[in-house]
Design an enzyme around this catalytic site. Structure first.
Site, PDB file in Angstrom:
ATOM      1  N   HIS A 166      26.032 -57.945  56.919  1.00 60.40           N
ATOM      2  CA  HIS A 166      27.022 -56.889  57.153  1.00 60.40           C
ATOM      3  C   HIS A 166      28.487 -57.531  56.472  1.00 60.40           C
TER       4      HIS A 166
ATOM      5  N   ASP B  58      43.596 -45.535  28.626  1.00 58.39           N
ATOM      6  CA  ASP B  58      42.254 -46.036  29.288  1.00 58.39           C
ATOM      7  C   ASP B  58      42.921 -47.198  29.914  1.00 58.39           C
TER       8      ASP B  58
ATOM      9  N   TRP C 185      29.269 -64.899  57.035  1.00 56.40           N
ATOM     10  CA  TRP C 185      29.861 -64.778  55.951  1.00 56.40           C
ATOM     11  C   TRP C 185      30.678 -65.823  55.269  1.00 56.40           C
TER      12      TRP C 185
ATOM     13  N   SER D  91      32.346 -60.661  38.107  1.00 49.98           N
ATOM     14  CA  SER D  91      32.685 -59.127  38.312  1.00 49.98           C
ATOM     15  C   SER D  91      34.195 -59.071  38.637  1.00 49.98           C
ATOM     16  N   SER D  92      34.652 -59.579  39.577  1.00 46.17           N
ATOM     17  CA  SER D  92      35.959 -59.375  40.138  1.00 46.17           C
ATOM     18  C   SER D  92      37.029 -60.093  39.176  1.00 46.17           C
TER      19      SER D  92
ATOM     20  N   HIS E  21      41.502 -66.891  53.030  1.00 47.15           N
ATOM     21  CA  HIS E  21      42.418 -66.070  53.342  1.00 47.15           C
ATOM     22  C   HIS E  21      43.315 -65.262  52.559  1.00 47.15           C
TER      23      HIS E  21
ATOM     24  N   GLU F 223      41.822 -63.819  50.295  1.00 47.92           N
ATOM     25  CA  GLU F 223      40.817 -62.624  50.092  1.00 47.92           C
ATOM     26  C   GLU F 223      41.042 -61.545  51.267  1.00 47.92           C
TER      27      GLU F 223
ATOM     28  N   TYR G 270      43.785 -60.620  52.309  1.00 47.14           N
ATOM     29  CA  TYR G 270      45.099 -59.857  51.463  1.00 47.14           C
ATOM     30  C   TYR G 270      44.620 -58.850  50.569  1.00 47.14           C
TER      31      TYR G 270
ATOM     32  N   SER H 107      51.795 -46.258  50.871  1.00 43.02           N
ATOM     33  CA  SER H 107      53.375 -46.078  50.419  1.00 43.02           C
ATOM     34  C   SER H 107      53.240 -44.876  49.605  1.00 43.02           C
TER      35      SER H 107
ATOM     36  N   HIS I 137      44.607 -71.871  59.501  1.00 42.52           N
ATOM     37  CA  HIS I 137      44.681 -71.071  60.823  1.00 42.52           C
ATOM     38  C   HIS I 137      43.071 -70.709  61.143  1.00 42.52           C
ATOM     39  N   HIS I 138      42.296 -70.679  60.385  1.00 48.06           N
ATOM     40  CA  HIS I 138      40.822 -70.388  60.449  1.00 48.06           C
ATOM     41  C   HIS I 138      40.085 -71.654  60.879  1.00 48.06           C
TER      42      HIS I 138
ATOM     43  N   THR J 163      55.163 -58.184  56.273  1.00 46.17           N
ATOM     44  CA  THR J 163      54.508 -57.135  56.572  1.00 46.17           C
ATOM     45  C   THR J 163      55.453 -56.221  57.460  1.00 46.17           C
TER      46      THR J 163
ATOM     47  N   LYS K 290      57.184 -54.094  55.553  1.00 47.12           N
ATOM     48  CA  LYS K 290      56.651 -52.821  54.939  1.00 47.12           C
ATOM     49  C   LYS K 290      56.585 -51.698  55.978  1.00 47.12           C
TER      50      LYS K 290
ATOM     51  N   ARG L  81      31.578 -64.765  69.328  1.00 48.82           N
ATOM     52  CA  ARG L  81      31.017 -63.979  68.222  1.00 48.82           C
ATOM     53  C   ARG L  81      29.656 -64.675  67.822  1.00 48.82           C
TER      54      ARG L  81
HETATM   55  C1  HEA Z   1      35.685 -54.282  55.451  1.00 49.33           C
HETATM   56  C2  HEA Z   1      34.759 -54.834  56.216  1.00 49.33           C
HETATM   57  C3  HEA Z   1      34.040 -54.513  57.287  1.00 49.33           C
HETATM   58  C4  HEA Z   1      33.773 -53.308  57.828  1.00 49.33           C
HETATM   59  C5  HEA Z   1      34.195 -51.574  57.340  1.00 49.33           C
HETATM   60  C6  HEA Z   1      33.155 -53.416  59.098  1.00 49.33           C
HETATM   61  C7  HEA Z   1      32.683 -52.240  59.865  1.00 49.33           C
HETATM   62  C8  HEA Z   1      31.904 -52.259  61.128  1.00 49.33           C
HETATM   63  N1  HEA Z   1      31.771 -53.559  61.699  1.00 49.33           N
HETATM   64 FE1  HEA Z   1      31.902 -55.448  60.953  1.00 49.33          FE
HETATM   65  N2  HEA Z   1      32.332 -57.271  60.300  1.00 49.33           N
HETATM   66  C9  HEA Z   1      33.004 -57.625  59.225  1.00 49.33           C
HETATM   67  C10 HEA Z   1      33.568 -56.687  58.269  1.00 49.33           C
HETATM   68  C11 HEA Z   1      33.561 -55.423  58.437  1.00 49.33           C
HETATM   69  N3  HEA Z   1      32.859 -54.701  59.457  1.00 49.33           N
HETATM   70  C12 HEA Z   1      32.905 -59.036  58.883  1.00 49.33           C
HETATM   71  C13 HEA Z   1      33.719 -59.798  57.701  1.00 49.33           C
HETATM   72  C14 HEA Z   1      32.235 -59.542  59.844  1.00 49.33           C
HETATM   73  C15 HEA Z   1      32.014 -60.961  60.239  1.00 49.33           C
HETATM   74  C16 HEA Z   1      30.589 -61.401  59.702  1.00 49.33           C
HETATM   75  C17 HEA Z   1      30.364 -62.944  60.225  1.00 49.33           C
HETATM   76  O1  HEA Z   1      30.461 -63.041  61.509  1.00 49.33           O
HETATM   77  O2  HEA Z   1      29.799 -63.552  59.297  1.00 49.33           O
HETATM   78  C18 HEA Z   1      31.787 -58.541  60.845  1.00 49.33           C
HETATM   79  C19 HEA Z   1      31.196 -58.682  61.974  1.00 49.33           C
HETATM   80  C20 HEA Z   1      31.081 -57.494  62.834  1.00 49.33           C
HETATM   81  C21 HEA Z   1      30.473 -57.665  64.333  1.00 49.33           C
HETATM   82  C22 HEA Z   1      30.332 -59.043  64.904  1.00 49.33           C
HETATM   83  C23 HEA Z   1      29.098 -59.309  64.934  1.00 49.33           C
HETATM   84  C24 HEA Z   1      28.802 -60.847  65.580  1.00 49.33           C
HETATM   85  O3  HEA Z   1      29.809 -61.648  65.622  1.00 49.33           O
HETATM   86  O4  HEA Z   1      27.680 -61.175  65.940  1.00 49.33           O
HETATM   87  C25 HEA Z   1      30.138 -56.507  64.818  1.00 49.33           C
HETATM   88  C26 HEA Z   1      29.934 -56.273  66.287  1.00 49.33           C
HETATM   89  O5  HEA Z   1      30.143 -55.086  66.743  1.00 49.33           O
HETATM   90  C27 HEA Z   1      30.641 -55.435  63.629  1.00 49.33           C
HETATM   91  C28 HEA Z   1      30.657 -54.233  64.009  1.00 49.33           C
HETATM   92  C29 HEA Z   1      31.013 -53.075  62.992  1.00 49.33           C
HETATM   93  C30 HEA Z   1      31.087 -51.770  63.059  1.00 49.33           C
HETATM   94  C31 HEA Z   1      30.493 -51.173  64.162  1.00 49.33           C
HETATM   95  C32 HEA Z   1      31.370 -51.301  61.898  1.00 49.33           C
HETATM   96  C33 HEA Z   1      31.956 -49.851  61.711  1.00 49.33           C
HETATM   97  O6  HEA Z   1      33.059 -49.637  61.267  1.00 49.33           O
HETATM   98  C34 HEA Z   1      30.839 -49.322  60.581  1.00 49.33           C
HETATM   99  C35 HEA Z   1      30.845 -47.788  60.668  1.00 49.33           C
HETATM  100  C36 HEA Z   1      30.008 -47.395  59.259  1.00 49.33           C
HETATM  101  C37 HEA Z   1      28.631 -46.756  59.265  1.00 49.33           C
HETATM  102  C38 HEA Z   1      27.848 -46.771  60.313  1.00 49.33           C
HETATM  103  C39 HEA Z   1      28.083 -46.494  57.924  1.00 49.33           C
HETATM  104  C40 HEA Z   1      28.155 -45.065  57.625  1.00 49.33           C
HETATM  105  C41 HEA Z   1      27.254 -44.288  58.376  1.00 49.33           C
HETATM  106  C42 HEA Z   1      26.840 -43.181  57.821  1.00 49.33           C
HETATM  107  C43 HEA Z   1      26.837 -42.523  56.295  1.00 49.33           C
HETATM  108  C44 HEA Z   1      25.763 -42.435  58.557  1.00 49.33           C
HETATM  109  C45 HEA Z   1      24.488 -42.497  58.485  1.00 49.33           C
HETATM  110  C46 HEA Z   1      23.901 -43.605  59.387  1.00 49.33           C
HETATM  111  C47 HEA Z   1      23.561 -43.526  60.590  1.00 49.33           C
HETATM  112  C48 HEA Z   1      24.032 -42.941  61.681  1.00 49.33           C
HETATM  113  C49 HEA Z   1      22.328 -44.489  60.854  1.00 49.33           C
HETATM  114  N4  HEA Z   1      31.088 -56.233  62.571  1.00 49.33           N
HETATM  115  C1  HEA Z   2      42.632 -57.263  55.912  1.00 46.80           C
HETATM  116  C2  HEA Z   2      42.435 -58.227  56.479  1.00 46.80           C
HETATM  117  C3  HEA Z   2      43.366 -59.033  57.326  1.00 46.80           C
HETATM  118  C4  HEA Z   2      44.591 -58.862  57.594  1.00 46.80           C
HETATM  119  C5  HEA Z   2      45.622 -58.103  56.848  1.00 46.80           C
HETATM  120  C6  HEA Z   2      44.989 -60.094  58.313  1.00 46.80           C
HETATM  121  C7  HEA Z   2      46.108 -60.332  58.781  1.00 46.80           C
HETATM  122  C8  HEA Z   2      46.710 -61.540  59.635  1.00 46.80           C
HETATM  123  N1  HEA Z   2      45.685 -62.138  60.269  1.00 46.80           N
HETATM  124 FE1  HEA Z   2      43.610 -62.130  60.015  1.00 46.80          FE
HETATM  125  N2  HEA Z   2      41.788 -62.255  59.811  1.00 46.80           N
HETATM  126  C9  HEA Z   2      41.028 -61.431  58.829  1.00 46.80           C
HETATM  127  C10 HEA Z   2      41.642 -60.246  58.440  1.00 46.80           C
HETATM  128  C11 HEA Z   2      42.781 -59.968  58.162  1.00 46.80           C
HETATM  129  N3  HEA Z   2      43.866 -60.690  58.780  1.00 46.80           N
HETATM  130  C12 HEA Z   2      39.777 -61.598  59.016  1.00 46.80           C
HETATM  131  C13 HEA Z   2      38.463 -60.917  58.351  1.00 46.80           C
HETATM  132  C14 HEA Z   2      39.472 -62.969  59.887  1.00 46.80           C
HETATM  133  C15 HEA Z   2      38.281 -63.620  60.412  1.00 46.80           C
HETATM  134  C16 HEA Z   2      37.631 -64.239  59.534  1.00 46.80           C
HETATM  135  C17 HEA Z   2      36.195 -64.966  59.950  1.00 46.80           C
HETATM  136  O1  HEA Z   2      36.413 -65.827  60.772  1.00 46.80           O
HETATM  137  O2  HEA Z   2      35.032 -64.312  59.757  1.00 46.80           O
HETATM  138  C18 HEA Z   2      40.968 -63.099  60.332  1.00 46.80           C
HETATM  139  C19 HEA Z   2      41.216 -64.265  61.343  1.00 46.80           C
HETATM  140  C20 HEA Z   2      42.598 -64.383  61.431  1.00 46.80           C
HETATM  141  C21 HEA Z   2      42.779 -65.616  62.180  1.00 46.80           C
HETATM  142  C22 HEA Z   2      41.798 -66.841  62.665  1.00 46.80           C
HETATM  143  C23 HEA Z   2      41.279 -66.647  64.018  1.00 46.80           C
HETATM  144  C24 HEA Z   2      40.431 -67.448  64.278  1.00 46.80           C
HETATM  145  O3  HEA Z   2      39.062 -67.526  63.752  1.00 46.80           O
HETATM  146  O4  HEA Z   2      40.423 -68.357  65.280  1.00 46.80           O
HETATM  147  C25 HEA Z   2      43.995 -65.853  62.259  1.00 46.80           C
HETATM  148  C26 HEA Z   2      44.884 -66.895  63.129  1.00 46.80           C
HETATM  149  O5  HEA Z   2      46.084 -67.180  62.458  1.00 46.80           O
HETATM  150  C27 HEA Z   2      44.600 -64.359  61.591  1.00 46.80           C
HETATM  151  C28 HEA Z   2      46.041 -64.253  61.562  1.00 46.80           C
HETATM  152  C29 HEA Z   2      46.390 -63.223  61.055  1.00 46.80           C
HETATM  153  C30 HEA Z   2      47.874 -62.851  60.790  1.00 46.80           C
HETATM  154  C31 HEA Z   2      49.006 -63.653  61.600  1.00 46.80           C
HETATM  155  C32 HEA Z   2      48.038 -61.758  60.011  1.00 46.80           C
HETATM  156  C33 HEA Z   2      49.145 -61.092  59.363  1.00 46.80           C
HETATM  157  O6  HEA Z   2      49.165 -60.744  58.228  1.00 46.80           O
HETATM  158  C34 HEA Z   2      49.489 -59.808  60.163  1.00 46.80           C
HETATM  159  C35 HEA Z   2      50.801 -59.437  60.049  1.00 46.80           C
HETATM  160  C36 HEA Z   2      51.470 -58.120  60.644  1.00 46.80           C
HETATM  161  C37 HEA Z   2      52.106 -57.945  61.877  1.00 46.80           C
HETATM  162  C38 HEA Z   2      52.569 -58.957  62.739  1.00 46.80           C
HETATM  163  C39 HEA Z   2      52.259 -56.339  62.087  1.00 46.80           C
HETATM  164  C40 HEA Z   2      53.499 -55.532  61.603  1.00 46.80           C
HETATM  165  C41 HEA Z   2      54.766 -56.248  61.629  1.00 46.80           C
HETATM  166  C42 HEA Z   2      55.893 -55.874  62.216  1.00 46.80           C
HETATM  167  C43 HEA Z   2      55.672 -54.281  63.185  1.00 46.80           C
HETATM  168  C44 HEA Z   2      56.996 -56.675  62.404  1.00 46.80           C
HETATM  169  C45 HEA Z   2      57.528 -57.163  63.708  1.00 46.80           C
HETATM  170  C46 HEA Z   2      56.518 -58.138  64.230  1.00 46.80           C
HETATM  171  C47 HEA Z   2      57.029 -59.197  64.716  1.00 46.80           C
HETATM  172  C48 HEA Z   2      58.373 -59.972  64.733  1.00 46.80           C
HETATM  173  C49 HEA Z   2      55.890 -60.135  65.591  1.00 46.80           C
HETATM  174  N4  HEA Z   2      43.746 -63.794  61.234  1.00 46.80           N
HETATM  175 CU    CU Z   3      43.436 -65.811  57.325  1.00 49.35          CU
END
Ligand code: HEA
Ligand code: HEA
Ligand code: CU
Ligand code: CUA
Lengths: 527, 282, 380
Positions: A79, A108, A144, A171-172, A255, A257, A259, A270, A304-305, A330, A333, A452
């Site tokens: 997933h 193109d 993942w 690819s990417s 990380h 990734e 972004y 925007s 931070h991870h 951020t 923005k 989790r």
């Molecule tokens: C961009 C990335 C992305 C997106 C879009 C989503 C979307 C969703 N994710 Fe997930 N998720 C991750 C990235 C993402 N996730 C990642 C990186 C992890 C961590 C994995 C790890 O721990 O290694 C994670 C883990 C994760 C967990 C934690 C599992 C665990 O730690 O045990 C859960 C649990 O609730 C969850 C739920 C969902 C749900 C309910 C959606 C929903 O938003 C999905 C909704 C969309 C659909 C359902 C598909 C479209 C449906 C149709 C066209 C309808 C037809 C189908 C039917 C009705 C059968 N995700």
């Molecule tokens: C699109 C993806 C995305 C984005 C944009 C971010 C954005 C940020 N993430 Fe997140 N992050 C993930 C995807 C993302 N993350 C994923 C997938 C994981 C889990 C991976 C895994 O373990 O499977 C993760 C996990 C993760 C962790 C690790 C948690 C853990 O495993 O224990 C942390 C810890 O620092 C973190 C921090 C942040 C911070 C500080 C930002 C910042 O960039 C956010 C900045 C934005 C704001 C703060 C809001 C707007 C700001 C304002 C309105 C200004 C005023 C605000 C103040 C002065 C406070 N992220």
């Molecule tokens: Cu990070």
């Protein structure tokens, strides 16, 4: 096999290029390739989404119902991988393909054939991932993040994942080289860098990030491969290596990734905000600098991870401060978007609704990120559902919402028809409501200490999990509506004007709707 | 028929990308089968290689024909330059991952394994480099910086010079000079590879230094191995250039393919210098 | 009211609805925050989080107050032409500088807490915690109780996992042997692992530390009240990841002393005679218990394992072939696979018994009775 060249403007009446299946297999046209990317992305979104629903079904109540624990881990892993690499990234590449040449006045992409290869490589990569479910021992059940030594223990499903990552990487990287080159070299005369649409800017920076970190990810999985099969000791203490080394290499990629999956979304938002506020984007230059700062900072925060991996306290402090700094660009923005709306004349068509939903919910995700960045607090939250909630707020309400906004915004340009606005709004509100129902409660689960990646949980977590699961099914079914809207818009609907949104700006609106097969055969002059 | 856009060349539809995707599918699936001990593995990998070579030959033939046919104008040329630079940047990052692993092992994990607390697990382990880890039982010798590695450094440095010399020839329109420079460069590259091969076999047969010799063996062979692989690719590309030169390709003002290979070769050269310092020397 | 205005209110309506749902939930004693802290540090973390929450909520309210004001007041339907401004250096500097200041204010107390969190010096008691797939091993190294050693395994019956029996209150959060520590004493925890990475995580003690194979990591806590605190393994460690909970009992100094004395006595009494010769029936009986505790997770009660993942022992060449190979497999494990070296976890008697059990169960009928002395000679 490559004797024909296409000369005519309209796809419908150019009789020279290949048609039917051959057209799609061999195309070098950015619009064809963009469409293929988008359909691929949607297919993967369904696959990954069905996996999400399996997860939520299993977690609907305590006890084991549908999946045994190993299958559960495999489904979670796939997933995550499929959503990030199969659904979100290709969706953005699809938008880039369709729109960047049109936006910068190029005929193109810089490398048509290479472009097609980038797309077709996704097919083997996703095949490898999905078939891994069916090989002996099943898919990799390691998350993942692929942490060793667990990933060393896995069966051949892990090797499939490793090679899939290699191909995705190729690819990417090729796709990004193409995008960067197109932006740097094919802009129309007068289209200076600081006149480019934000979407092109954010993609330029994203492409840089991809080229910088995908090879590192490839290196990391290569190390896994040799540790698994060739007796190297990268991640084994007995040989002088360290499992934590993998985490460093992975997150150096991982990380940036996250972004990569949000920056193009920032670009889309925007443009959408500015279009539906009928006002130029506020602080264009500071938007560019903010995006660049986010990209630069993203290379220094990966630790931070790994706050609980036992790094020295100085390391924890460094990563904590660096991570917090990202809130500043951020924030810039977010404030710029709001200032763009300020004293505009706002209307709320579906793209705008998704953009507003994006700002609102992504900021919540950003704040939970900030909470996680506080090392002392993260120690209690790491690997709990709080993190799951955080990243679904940023990746679903962030990346996915911005993709929805983009589809609605540009559908008229692609198809020549207006989509059904009423249904679009219904889609938005359903998505918004069910999204929050699914993920808001996960904050509480995480605070209460639910780890989790577990298939079963203690009784005190039962009720929030139930709410979350119901929300997830609602969220999934709501996406069927999206599919319906898009398909019916392709099939017909009111004719779209060249510029269906009166506030929209940019060269893409100067070409007719639907956009002809070839655009800007003569480059426009930008003043 | 005219090209759609006169200012930029857009290639016509082509099957090569599809063939390339198939090649990678075969390669990847075959490799998975192979490392898991299925007998169909090697066969599938070979098929993948065959398709890959077929694809590269066909694709490059098309590109060369387009280039020689004058379809690439200055703007296309600039695109190639950007693309090659970014590609090399991606390679730099790939190597960075492995250099990072070496750095990490030496500066962080080995000292950590010898720390006070770690005595609980690994009594009497002390942090010295080279090191094969606390679980390593045998003895091995260390690759010295003098001898073959030093010679190899000289070889690669001179090959950089001969390649630049060939480039001068090309720019002056002196084809023999150009061909000779290329031949020399290729020869130096080939000698480099054979010396490295003999160094490896020496390591395995006499020094008990293997890929499995803990983190030292791991980083030594992975870093030098990936470098060697890149030298091999470089030599192959140089050879293609040589054939193109013999076929009369390239003009003093239009020869980016040659330059791209030269960039690549210099990049491989620089990687070696870093390797020489951090792997052999320090 | 115009259509747009109604829509504009919708997000807030949604949030309000959600909150209503949640307040219903609160009444049923749901936790909307961290678990009740049991150490001073945990309390600090709790307060930090609450404080952070309010800071974020305030910023959120201000920022989105402005946005919704604009959404409502600057709608097209209210007429009026759009403004054209797109720059204002002063506000841009302001909204860069103000967040920076807020962040510094946030970072300061966290830094302080973090520094004390990482200071594990001057501990009263040191305990080594080893993660195994899928159980915890505790090893009291220093301080009162040094020398005590035991394993801690999930004790929830399989029937409850399979929904065949009603689940009890401590479902999945109960173990056979609790970790016992005295109240008010600084306990230093050293974590390590025998196989893959695990995470030793007890929320109410504000402790989470990865257990990394081959490395020692440390953390500490000083519980300020008595009680039983539960936690779970936090790092994905394979199929049993959801099934390796942690139970820490914090007891008074007297109770602790009594517990230590009891343990010491048991250890003295239980010291096995490695040269004792056991009859087959006794070995089988003991072996079955050892098997149930250590091996079923993978090789299954049926001995059939899980195809392609965990080999069957029923009919396996090892379990029906030469004794020596079998003993070696169990003692030393199979490096690089999930099969751990049980020599470090089990006593000679346990190993002898479990091997005997495996060689005489299911369809295996070797009739061998392996004696502890045979295991002893194979150890090195
Ligand atoms: C961009 C990335 C992305 C997106 C879009 C989503 C979307 C969703 N994710 Fe997930 N998720 C991750 C990235 C993402 N996730 C990642 C990186 C992890 C961590 C994995 C790890 O721990 O290694 C994670 C883990 C994760 C967990 C934690 C599992 C665990 O730690 O045990 C859960 C649990 O609730 C969850 C739920 C969902 C749900 C309910 C959606 C929903 O938003 C999905 C909704 C969309 C659909 C359902 C598909 C479209 C449906 C149709 C066209 C309808 C037809 C189908 C039917 C009705 C059968 N995700
Ligand atoms: C699109 C993806 C995305 C984005 C944009 C971010 C954005 C940020 N993430 Fe997140 N992050 C993930 C995807 C993302 N993350 C994923 C997938 C994981 C889990 C991976 C895994 O373990 O499977 C993760 C996990 C993760 C962790 C690790 C948690 C853990 O495993 O224990 C942390 C810890 O620092 C973190 C921090 C942040 C911070 C500080 C930002 C910042 O960039 C956010 C900045 C934005 C704001 C703060 C809001 C707007 C700001 C304002 C309105 C200004 C005023 C605000 C103040 C002065 C406070 N992220
Ligand atoms: Cu990070
Ligand atoms: Cu042990 Cu998870």
């Amino acid at each position: 096999m490559e004797t024909t060249a296409m000369g005519h403007a309209e796809v419908h009446d150019h009789g020279h290029g290949p048609t039917g299946l051959k057209r799609w297999l061999t195309t070098t046209n950015h619009k064809d390739i963009g469409s293929m990317y988008l359909w691929f992305s949607f297919a993967m979104f369904i696959v990954g989404g069905i996996m999400a629903l399996l997860i939520r079904a299993e977690l609907f109540e305590p006890g084991l119902q549908f999946l045994d624990p190993e299958r559960y881990n495999q489904i979670v892993t796939l997933h995550g991988l499929i959503m990030v690499f199969g659904a979100i990234m290709p969706a953005f590449v699809g938008f880039a393909n369709w729109m960047i040449p049109m936006q910068i006045g190029a005929s193109d992409m810089a490398f048509g054939r290479l472009n097609n290869w980038s797309f077709w490589l996704l097919i083997p990569a996703s095949l490898l991932l999905v078939t891994s479910l069916f090989v002996p021992g099943g898919a990799a059940g390691v998350g993942w993040t692929l942490y060793p030594p667990l990933s060393i223990q896995m069966g051949m499903g892990m090797d499939l994942a490793i090679f899939s990552v290699h191909i995705l990487g190729i690819s990417s990287i090729l796709g990004s080289i193409n995008i960067i080159t197109t932006i740097l070299n094919l802009r129309a005369p007068g289209m200076t860098m600081m006149k480019m649409p934000m979407f092109a800017w954010t993609w330029l920076i994203t492409a840089f990030l991809i080229i910088a970190v995908m090879p590192v990810f490839a290196g990391a999985v290569t190390m896994l491969l040799t540790d698994r099969h060739f007796g190297t000791s990268f991640f084994s203490a007995a040989g002088g290596g360290d499992p934590v080394l993998f985490q460093h290499v992975f997150w150096f990629f991982g990380h940036p990734e996250v972004y990569i999956v949000i920056l193009p979304g920032f670009g889309i938002i925007s443009q959408v905000i500015s279009a539906f506020s009928r006002k130029p984007l506020f602080g264009y230059a500071s938007m560019v600098y903010a995006t660049a700062s986010i990209a630069v900072l993203s290379f220094f925060v990966w630790g931070h991870h790994m706050f609980t991996s036992g790094m020295p306290v100085t390391g924890q402090l460094f990563y904590m401060y660096a991570t917090m700094l990202i809130a500043i660009p951020t924030g810039v923005k977010v404030f710029n978007w709001i200032a763009t709306m300020w004293r505009g004349t706002l209307t709320f068509e579906t793209p705008m609704l998704f953009a507003l939903g994006f700002i609102f919910l992504f900021t919540m995700g950003g704040f939970s990120g900030l909470v996680l960045a506080m090392t002392a607090v993260d120690v209690q939250m790491h690997n709990t559902y709080y993190v799951v909630a955080h990243f679904h707020y940023t990746m679903v309400a962030g990346a996915l919402f911005s993709a929805f906004a983009a589809v609605y915004y540009w559908l008229p340009k692609w198809t020549g028809h207006m989509y059904n606005e009423k249904l679009g709004k219904v889609h938005f509100w359903l998505t918004m409501a069910f999204f929050n129902m699914t993920f808001f409660v996960q904050h509480f689960l995480g605070l209460a200490g639910m780890p989790r990646r577990i298939p079963d949980y203690a009784l005190q977590f039962a009720d929030f999990n139930r709410i979350s699961s119901i929300g997830a099914f609602g969220l999934g079914i709501s996406q069927l509506l999206f599919l319906y809207i898009v398909v019916s818009c392709i099939k017909g609907g009111p004719k779209a004007a060249a510029k269906p949104w009166d506030g929209a700006e940019g060269l893409e609106w100067d070409v007719p709707s639907p956009a002809p097969y070839h655009t800007w055969e003569i480059q426009p002059q930008v003043k | 028929m005219t090209q759609p856009a006169s200012y930029y060349y857009v290639p016509s539809p082509s099957y090569w990308p599809l063939v390339g995707a198939l090649a990678l599918l075969l390669l990847a699936a075959g490799a998975v089968l192979w490392v898991n001990g299925y007998s169909s593995g090697p066969l599938t990998v070979s098929a993948g290689f065959a398709v890959l070579i077929f694809m590269m030959a066909g694709w490059f033939r098309t590109v060369i024909r387009e280039s020689e046919g004058g379809l690439y104008n200055k703007r296309v040329d600039t695109s190639f330059r950007w693309a090659m630079s970014w590609f090399i940047f991606s390679e730099v990052m790939f190597f960075a991952a492995f250099f990072g692993a070496l750095f990490y092992a030496r500066v962080l994990s080995i000292p950590d394994l010898a720390s006070v607390d770690s005595q609980l697990l690994w009594p009497n382990f002390s942090a010295v480099w080279p090191n094969a880890g606390p679980g390593y039982k045998g003895t091995f010798s260390v690759m010295e910086a003098m001898g073959i590695p030093a010679i190899n450094t000289l070889l690669l440095l001179s090959s950089g010079a001969t390649l630049t010399w060939a480039h001068w020839g090309l720019m002056k329109g002196n084809r023999t000079h150009l061909a000779l420079g290329l031949v020399l460069t290729i020869a130096l590259g080939v000698i480099f590879i054979s010396l490295q091969a003999s160094e490896y076999s020496h390591a395995y047969s006499e020094m008990n230094l293997k890929l499995t010799t803990g983190i030292y063996g791991t980083t030594f062979f992975m870093l030098t191995g990936f470098h060697g692989l890149h030298v091999t690719i470089g030599v192959t590309m140089l050879t293609v250039m040589l054939f193109r030169v013999l076929a009369g390709h390239f003009k003093p003002d239009h020869h980016f393919a040659f330059e791209a290979v030269a960039w690549y070769w210099h990049f491989v050269d620089v990687v070696w210098l870093m390797l020489y310092v951090v792997v052999y020397w320090l | 009211m115009t259509k747009q205005a109604r829509w504009a209110g919708m997000p807030r309506l949604a949030v309000a609805g959600l909150l209503a749902l949640l307040s219903g939930a609160t009444q049923a004693a749901y936790k909307l925050n961290f678990q009740q802290p049991a150490t001073e540090l945990a309390q600090e973390v709790y307060d930090l989080h609450v404080w952070m929450m309010w800071v974020c909520v305030s910023i959120f309210v201000v920022v989105f107050g402005v946005m919704f004001y604009s959404v409502i007041k600057h709608r097209k339907s209210l007429g009026g032409a759009p403004a054209t401004f797109h720059e204002n250096t002063r506000v841009e500097i302001l909204w860069t500088a103000i967040p920076f200041v807020i962040l510094m204010v946030l970072a300061w107390p966290v830094t302080k807490t973090l520094l004390s969190m990482r200071d594990s010096s001057n501990a009263d008691i040191t305990i080594k915690v080893t993660g195994y797939q899928w159980k915890w091993g505790y090893d009291y190294l220093k301080g009162e109780g040094a020398g005590i050693k035991f394993m801690s395994v999930l004790s929830t019956p399989q029937d409850q996992l399979d929904n065949k029996a009603p689940k009890n209150d401590n479902y999945l959060l109960e173990v056979d042997n609790h970790l016992i520590v005295p109240v008010g004493k600084k306990v230093r925890i050293l974590t390590t692992s025998n196989d893959v990475i695990h995470g030793w995580y007890v929320p109410s003690l504000a402790v989470q530390q990865d257990a990394i194979p081959g490395f020692i990591r440390d953390t500490w806590f000083r519980a300020d009240r008595e009680g039983s605190f539960t936690g779970q393994c936090a790092q994905l460690c394979g199929k049993g990841h959801g099934y390796m909970p942690i139970v820490v009992d914090v007891v008074s100094a007297e109770k602790y002393a009594a517990w230590v004395a009891g343990q010491k006595q048991q250890m003295a009494a239980g010291a096995e005679d490695p040269n004792k010769v056991w009859p087959l029936a006794d070995l089988m009986k003991h072996g079955e218990a050892v098997y149930a505790k250590n091996c079923v997770a993978c090789h299954q009660a049926s001995g059939k394992g899980i195809p392609s993942v965990f080999p069957a022992l029923d009919g396996s060449k090892i379990a029906t072939g030469a004794k020596l190979e079998h003993i070696k497999t169990v003692l030393n494990g199979r490096p690089g696979t999930a099969m751990a070296a049980f020599g470090q976890q089990l006593s000679d008697t346990d190993i002898a018994a479990v091997i005997t059990f495996e060689r005489n169960s299911w369809s295996n009928k070797t009739g061998d009775a392996i004696q502890p002395s045979e295991i002893k000679t194979e150890r090195h």
